[in-house]
Scaffold this motif. Sequence first.
Motif, PDB file in Angstrom:
ATOM      1  N   TYR A   1       0.832  -1.212   0.000  1.00 57.81           N
ATOM      2  CA  TYR A   1       0.000   0.000   0.000  1.00 57.81           C
ATOM      3  C   TYR A   1       0.865   1.261   0.000  1.00 57.81           C
ATOM      4  CZ  TYR A   1      -3.183   3.661   1.492  1.00 57.81           C
ATOM      5  OH  TYR A   1      -3.891   4.839   1.556  1.00 57.81           O
ATOM      6  N   ILE A   2       1.922   1.247   0.785  1.00 56.98           N
ATOM      7  CA  ILE A   2       2.786   2.435   0.882  1.00 56.98           C
ATOM      8  C   ILE A   2       3.514   2.686  -0.433  1.00 56.98           C
ATOM      9  CG2 ILE A   2       4.861   3.368   1.984  1.00 56.98           C
ATOM     10  CD1 ILE A   2       3.911   2.062   4.584  1.00 56.98           C
ATOM     11  N   GLY A   3       4.074   1.621  -1.011  1.00 55.60           N
ATOM     12  CA  GLY A   3       4.748   1.761  -2.299  1.00 55.60           C
ATOM     13  C   GLY A   3       5.754   2.894  -2.305  1.00 55.60           C
ATOM     14  N   ALA A   4       5.596   3.808  -3.253  1.00 51.36           N
ATOM     15  CA  ALA A   4       6.546   4.921  -3.399  1.00 51.36           C
ATOM     16  C   ALA A   4       6.364   6.000  -2.354  1.00 51.36           C
ATOM     17  CB  ALA A   4       6.415   5.531  -4.793  1.00 51.36           C
ATOM     18  N   GLY A   5       5.247   5.978  -1.635  1.00 52.94           N
ATOM     19  CA  GLY A   5       5.090   6.977  -0.580  1.00 52.94           C
ATOM     20  C   GLY A   5       3.667   7.177  -0.093  1.00 52.94           C
ATOM     21  N   ARG A   6       3.508   7.225   1.234  1.00 55.32           N
ATOM     22  CA  ARG A   6       2.228   7.519   1.885  1.00 55.32           C
ATOM     23  C   ARG A   6       2.502   8.185   3.229  1.00 55.32           C
ATOM     24  NH1 ARG A   6      -2.564   6.335  -1.215  1.00 55.32           N
ATOM     25  NH2 ARG A   6      -2.115   4.462  -2.442  1.00 55.32           N
ATOM     26  N   LYS A   7       1.570   9.046   3.638  1.00 56.28           N
ATOM     27  CA  LYS A   7       1.639   9.589   4.998  1.00 56.28           C
ATOM     28  C   LYS A   7       1.152   8.540   5.986  1.00 56.28           C
ATOM     29  CE  LYS A   7       0.408  13.628   6.290  1.00 56.28           C
ATOM     30  NZ  LYS A   7      -0.367  14.859   6.547  1.00 56.28           N
ATOM     31  N   GLY A   8       1.635   8.642   7.221  1.00 56.12           N
ATOM     32  CA  GLY A   8       1.203   7.707   8.251  1.00 56.12           C
ATOM     33  C   GLY A   8      -0.297   7.715   8.443  1.00 56.12           C
ATOM     34  N   SER A   9      -0.913   8.896   8.374  1.00 52.22           N
ATOM     35  CA  SER A   9      -2.367   8.996   8.548  1.00 52.22           C
ATOM     36  C   SER A   9      -3.109   8.273   7.432  1.00 52.22           C
ATOM     37  CB  SER A   9      -2.797  10.466   8.600  1.00 52.22           C
ATOM     38  OG  SER A   9      -2.392  11.149   7.419  1.00 52.22           O
ATOM     39  N   GLU A  10      -2.562   8.271   6.216  1.00 52.34           N
ATOM     40  CA  GLU A  10      -3.179   7.548   5.105  1.00 52.34           C
ATOM     41  C   GLU A  10      -3.121   6.048   5.347  1.00 52.34           C
ATOM     42  OE1 GLU A  10      -2.586   9.447   0.905  1.00 52.34           O
ATOM     43  OE2 GLU A  10      -0.685   9.637   1.989  1.00 52.34           O
ATOM     44  N   VAL A  11      -1.990   5.581   5.847  1.00 47.52           N
ATOM     45  CA  VAL A  11      -1.829   4.153   6.129  1.00 47.52           C
ATOM     46  C   VAL A  11      -2.818   3.729   7.210  1.00 47.52           C
ATOM     47  CG1 VAL A  11      -0.227   2.348   6.855  1.00 47.52           C
ATOM     48  CG2 VAL A  11       0.610   4.279   5.506  1.00 47.52           C
ATOM     49  N   GLN A  12      -2.931   4.528   8.265  1.00 49.44           N
ATOM     50  CA  GLN A  12      -3.862   4.211   9.348  1.00 49.44           C
ATOM     51  C   GLN A  12      -5.294   4.163   8.840  1.00 49.44           C
ATOM     52  OE1 GLN A  12      -2.860   7.413  12.008  1.00 49.44           O
ATOM     53  NE2 GLN A  12      -1.346   6.206  13.133  1.00 49.44           N
ATOM     54  N   ALA A  13      -5.693   5.178   8.078  1.00 51.01           N
ATOM     55  CA  ALA A  13      -7.075   5.237   7.588  1.00 51.01           C
ATOM     56  C   ALA A  13      -7.398   4.063   6.673  1.00 51.01           C
ATOM     57  CB  ALA A  13      -7.309   6.559   6.851  1.00 51.01           C
ATOM     58  N   ASN A  14      -6.454   3.692   5.821  1.00 49.79           N
ATOM     59  CA  ASN A  14      -6.695   2.590   4.879  1.00 49.79           C
ATOM     60  C   ASN A  14      -6.917   1.266   5.602  1.00 49.79           C
ATOM     61  OD1 ASN A  14      -6.540   1.521   1.978  1.00 49.79           O
ATOM     62  ND2 ASN A  14      -5.037   0.253   3.027  1.00 49.79           N
ATOM     63  N   PHE A  15      -6.077   0.970   6.581  1.00 46.66           N
ATOM     64  CA  PHE A  15      -6.154  -0.344   7.219  1.00 46.66           C
ATOM     65  C   PHE A  15      -7.103  -0.393   8.419  1.00 46.66           C
ATOM     66  CE2 PHE A  15      -2.134  -0.590   4.853  1.00 46.66           C
ATOM     67  CZ  PHE A  15      -2.395  -1.745   4.115  1.00 46.66           C
ATOM     68  N   GLU A  16      -7.549   0.773   8.868  1.00 48.94           N
ATOM     69  CA  GLU A  16      -8.619   0.786   9.875  1.00 48.94           C
ATOM     70  C   GLU A  16      -9.975   0.580   9.208  1.00 48.94           C
ATOM     71  OE1 GLU A  16      -8.176   4.495  11.844  1.00 48.94           O
ATOM     72  OE2 GLU A  16      -6.725   3.757  13.296  1.00 48.94           O
ATOM     73  N   GLY A  17     -10.065   0.895   7.920  1.00 54.94           N
ATOM     74  CA  GLY A  17     -11.321   0.773   7.187  1.00 54.94           C
ATOM     75  C   GLY A  17     -11.548  -0.618   6.633  1.00 54.94           C
ATOM     76  N   SER A  18     -12.668  -0.765   5.915  1.00 55.61           N
ATOM     77  CA  SER A  18     -13.026  -2.040   5.280  1.00 55.61           C
ATOM     78  C   SER A  18     -12.085  -2.296   4.110  1.00 55.61           C
ATOM     79  CB  SER A  18     -14.466  -1.953   4.786  1.00 55.61           C
ATOM     80  OG  SER A  18     -14.850  -3.110   4.117  1.00 55.61           O
ATOM     81  N   PRO A  19     -11.664  -3.535   3.881  1.00 56.01           N
ATOM     82  CA  PRO A  19     -12.093  -4.787   4.527  1.00 56.01           C
ATOM     83  C   PRO A  19     -11.189  -5.234   5.681  1.00 56.01           C
ATOM     84  CG  PRO A  19     -10.758  -5.319   2.634  1.00 56.01           C
ATOM     85  CD  PRO A  19     -10.787  -3.821   2.708  1.00 56.01           C
ATOM     86  N   PHE A  20     -10.352  -4.323   6.188  1.00 59.58           N
ATOM     87  CA  PHE A  20      -9.362  -4.728   7.182  1.00 59.58           C
ATOM     88  C   PHE A  20      -9.888  -4.607   8.618  1.00 59.58           C
ATOM     89  CE2 PHE A  20      -7.200  -3.075   3.415  1.00 59.58           C
ATOM     90  CZ  PHE A  20      -6.450  -4.183   3.064  1.00 59.58           C
ATOM     91  N   GLY A  21     -10.183  -3.387   9.058  1.00 59.48           N
ATOM     92  CA  GLY A  21     -10.630  -3.183  10.429  1.00 59.48           C
ATOM     93  C   GLY A  21      -9.533  -3.449  11.449  1.00 59.48           C
ATOM     94  N   TRP A  22      -8.268  -3.236  11.031  1.00 57.91           N
ATOM     95  CA  TRP A  22      -7.157  -3.517  11.944  1.00 57.91           C
ATOM     96  C   TRP A  22      -7.061  -2.451  13.016  1.00 57.91           C
ATOM     97  CZ3 TRP A  22      -2.873  -4.527   7.705  1.00 57.91           C
ATOM     98  CH2 TRP A  22      -3.181  -5.727   7.039  1.00 57.91           C
ATOM     99  N   PRO A  23      -6.727  -2.830  14.240  1.00 56.09           N
ATOM    100  CA  PRO A  23      -6.548  -1.829  15.299  1.00 56.09           C
ATOM    101  C   PRO A  23      -5.333  -0.954  14.995  1.00 56.09           C
ATOM    102  CG  PRO A  23      -5.869  -3.999  16.069  1.00 56.09           C
ATOM    103  CD  PRO A  23      -6.515  -4.203  14.737  1.00 56.09           C
ATOM    104  N   GLN A  24      -5.388   0.288  15.459  1.00 56.68           N
ATOM    105  CA  GLN A  24      -4.285   1.212  15.191  1.00 56.68           C
ATOM    106  C   GLN A  24      -2.978   0.712  15.794  1.00 56.68           C
ATOM    107  OE1 GLN A  24      -3.527   5.721  16.425  1.00 56.68           O
ATOM    108  NE2 GLN A  24      -5.192   5.555  14.943  1.00 56.68           N
ATOM    109  N   ASP A  25      -3.056  -0.003  16.909  1.00 54.02           N
ATOM    110  CA  ASP A  25      -1.840  -0.570  17.512  1.00 54.02           C
ATOM    111  C   ASP A  25      -1.114  -1.487  16.529  1.00 54.02           C
ATOM    112  OD1 ASP A  25      -2.272   0.755  19.841  1.00 54.02           O
ATOM    113  OD2 ASP A  25      -2.908  -0.984  21.012  1.00 54.02           O
ATOM    114  N   ALA A  26      -1.867  -2.287  15.788  1.00 56.36           N
ATOM    115  CA  ALA A  26      -1.272  -3.218  14.834  1.00 56.36           C
ATOM    116  C   ALA A  26      -0.628  -2.467  13.671  1.00 56.36           C
ATOM    117  CB  ALA A  26      -2.332  -4.184  14.307  1.00 56.36           C
ATOM    118  N   ILE A  27      -1.317  -1.422  13.202  1.00 57.47           N
ATOM    119  CA  ILE A  27      -0.797  -0.645  12.066  1.00 57.47           C
ATOM    120  C   ILE A  27       0.485   0.089  12.469  1.00 57.47           C
ATOM    121  CG2 ILE A  27      -1.327   1.191  10.421  1.00 57.47           C
ATOM    122  CD1 ILE A  27      -4.346   0.497  10.994  1.00 57.47           C
TER     123      ILE A  27
END
Length: 206
Positions: A125-151
Amino acid sequence: AELTLSPSGMGTPSTPEGREARRVTESRQREFEDAIKSEIGKILRSASVFLGGGSLADGEGFRERVEEGAKAGMARLFRNFSQADNGSWATVAKHAQEGNESSYRAIGHDGPIEDHPIARQVLQYIGAGRKGSEVQANFEGSPFGWPQDAINATLYALLSADKLRAKYQEQLVTAKTLDGQKLKNAHFAAEQVPLSAQDKIDLRGL
């Protein structure tokens, strides 16, 4: 009955006859309320709970059916949640921030971190570049629902293992120097993006 018993209705009777009439009215009010509650209970006990697609939720009573329906709905929405369902993410983060390149051992993974499905998906997902907030939002959302601690722990672990690089305010940072307050505003980039199984199949067909 409530209107009759209110101050604007019957009021507070002062005679024996009036007090008896009030007692009878209060008794009838309780009987009606009990009857209404009983009917509502019958309706709820026999009510069905439908899931998306029209299937019925299992359960003995209405409450159990609602709870089971909610669980089923969450499982559909966050079908990848189980990948990150682990209580040791704080340990992963702690070890990674201490410079341990094998911090994922805390969740039972002994191989290269990029081989773990969570770390692999984050890198892709990060690939060439992403902000930390983008990574958190992507994996907290569907279909993941991962806790922020895990991300967050995964970001620290990938930094510690030199699979990611990160900058905060244009300055390179490490897992040791990037605290939680800065993480969401840091900019991450993958050092090497791992190939998924489908990517490898596609490459073989070239």
